[in-house]
Scaffold this motif. Sequence first.
Motif, short mmCIF file in Angstrom:
data_model
loop_
_atom_site.label_atom_id
_atom_site.label_comp_id
_atom_site.label_asym_id
_atom_site.label_seq_id
_atom_site.Cartn_x
_atom_site.Cartn_y
_atom_site.Cartn_z
N PRO A 292 -6.09 -151.58 -42.08
CA PRO A 292 -6.07 -150.13 -41.90
C PRO A 292 -6.05 -149.36 -43.22
CG PRO A 292 -3.93 -151.07 -41.37
CD PRO A 292 -4.86 -152.21 -41.61
N SER A 293 -5.67 -150.02 -44.30
CA SER A 293 -5.61 -149.36 -45.61
C SER A 293 -6.89 -149.52 -46.41
CB SER A 293 -4.43 -149.92 -46.41
OG SER A 293 -3.22 -149.74 -45.72
N GLY A 294 -7.90 -150.16 -45.83
CA GLY A 294 -9.14 -150.43 -46.54
C GLY A 294 -9.76 -149.23 -47.23
N PRO A 295 -10.01 -148.14 -46.50
CA PRO A 295 -10.62 -146.98 -47.17
C PRO A 295 -9.76 -146.43 -48.31
CG PRO A 295 -10.80 -146.78 -44.79
CD PRO A 295 -9.90 -147.96 -45.06
N GLU A 296 -8.46 -146.41 -48.14
CA GLU A 296 -7.55 -145.93 -49.18
C GLU A 296 -7.61 -146.82 -50.42
OE1 GLU A 296 -2.71 -145.46 -49.78
OE2 GLU A 296 -3.51 -145.76 -47.77
N ILE A 297 -7.61 -148.13 -50.22
CA ILE A 297 -7.65 -149.08 -51.33
C ILE A 297 -8.98 -148.97 -52.07
CG2 ILE A 297 -7.69 -151.53 -51.94
CD1 ILE A 297 -5.76 -151.96 -49.52
N MET A 298 -10.08 -148.91 -51.34
CA MET A 298 -11.40 -148.85 -51.98
C MET A 298 -11.60 -147.54 -52.74
SD MET A 298 -13.78 -150.91 -49.33
CE MET A 298 -15.16 -150.77 -50.44
N THR A 299 -11.14 -146.44 -52.16
CA THR A 299 -11.21 -145.15 -52.84
C THR A 299 -10.35 -145.17 -54.10
OG1 THR A 299 -11.65 -143.97 -50.78
CG2 THR A 299 -10.78 -142.66 -52.62
N GLY A 300 -9.18 -145.77 -54.00
CA GLY A 300 -8.30 -145.89 -55.16
C GLY A 300 -8.95 -146.69 -56.27
N ALA A 301 -9.64 -147.77 -55.91
CA ALA A 301 -10.33 -148.60 -56.91
C ALA A 301 -11.43 -147.80 -57.61
CB ALA A 301 -10.91 -149.85 -56.25
N GLU A 302 -12.20 -147.07 -56.82
CA GLU A 302 -13.28 -146.25 -57.40
C GLU A 302 -12.71 -145.19 -58.34
OE1 GLU A 302 -16.94 -143.29 -56.15
OE2 GLU A 302 -15.96 -144.49 -54.60
N GLU A 303 -11.66 -144.49 -57.90
CA GLU A 303 -11.07 -143.43 -58.71
C GLU A 303 -10.45 -143.99 -59.99
OE1 GLU A 303 -8.44 -141.47 -55.96
OE2 GLU A 303 -10.09 -140.33 -55.06
N ALA A 304 -9.79 -145.15 -59.88
CA ALA A 304 -9.18 -145.76 -61.07
C ALA A 304 -10.24 -146.13 -62.10
CB ALA A 304 -8.37 -147.00 -60.67
N ALA A 305 -11.35 -146.71 -61.65
CA ALA A 305 -12.43 -147.09 -62.56
C ALA A 305 -13.06 -145.85 -63.18
CB ALA A 305 -13.47 -147.94 -61.84
N ARG A 306 -13.27 -144.81 -62.38
CA ARG A 306 -13.86 -143.56 -62.90
C ARG A 306 -12.97 -142.92 -63.96
NH1 ARG A 306 -18.37 -141.97 -60.49
NH2 ARG A 306 -18.73 -142.58 -58.35
N GLY A 307 -11.68 -143.19 -63.90
CA GLY A 307 -10.75 -142.61 -64.85
C GLY A 307 -10.78 -143.24 -66.23
N VAL A 308 -11.50 -144.34 -66.38
CA VAL A 308 -11.61 -145.00 -67.68
C VAL A 308 -12.64 -144.24 -68.52
CG1 VAL A 308 -12.29 -147.12 -68.88
CG2 VAL A 308 -10.95 -147.25 -66.76
N GLU A 309 -12.25 -143.90 -69.75
CA GLU A 309 -13.14 -143.15 -70.64
C GLU A 309 -14.44 -143.91 -70.86
OE1 GLU A 309 -13.21 -141.22 -75.11
OE2 GLU A 309 -11.31 -141.96 -74.29
N GLY A 310 -15.55 -143.20 -70.69
CA GLY A 310 -16.86 -143.80 -70.90
C GLY A 310 -17.55 -144.23 -69.62
#
Length: 105
Positions: free
Chosen positions: A58-76
């Motif tokens: 049930p947490s799949g969408p939350e986890i995947m969105t979190g992964a995308e946002e965390a990666a996007r937060g890396v400079e560059g």
Amino acid sequence: MTAPQTTPVTEDQIRLALRRVKDPELNLNIIDIGLVYAIAVNGGDVTIDMSLTSPGCPSGPEIMTGAEEAARGVEGVTNVVVNLVWDPMWTPERIEPRIRSYLGF
């Protein structure tokens, strides 16, 4: 005038960012529990292959969105693709040994 030189994005930077993403059911990060299968970096483009603890998580969408946002937060980083993969299926053996021991597996 030249543009400022930026350091290339590395897999280690992405992995470190993904450690901040937790599975809310286990309260452990997605790297330590083995949900991230592969990280590919090509310039500012990042591709993450990951799974979930089960297809009905049930947490799949939350986890995947979190992964995308965390990666996007890396400079560059300019583009992130998160692929949900089921082959191989996730099993507790994918959990880092020290965490597995802590959990009693």
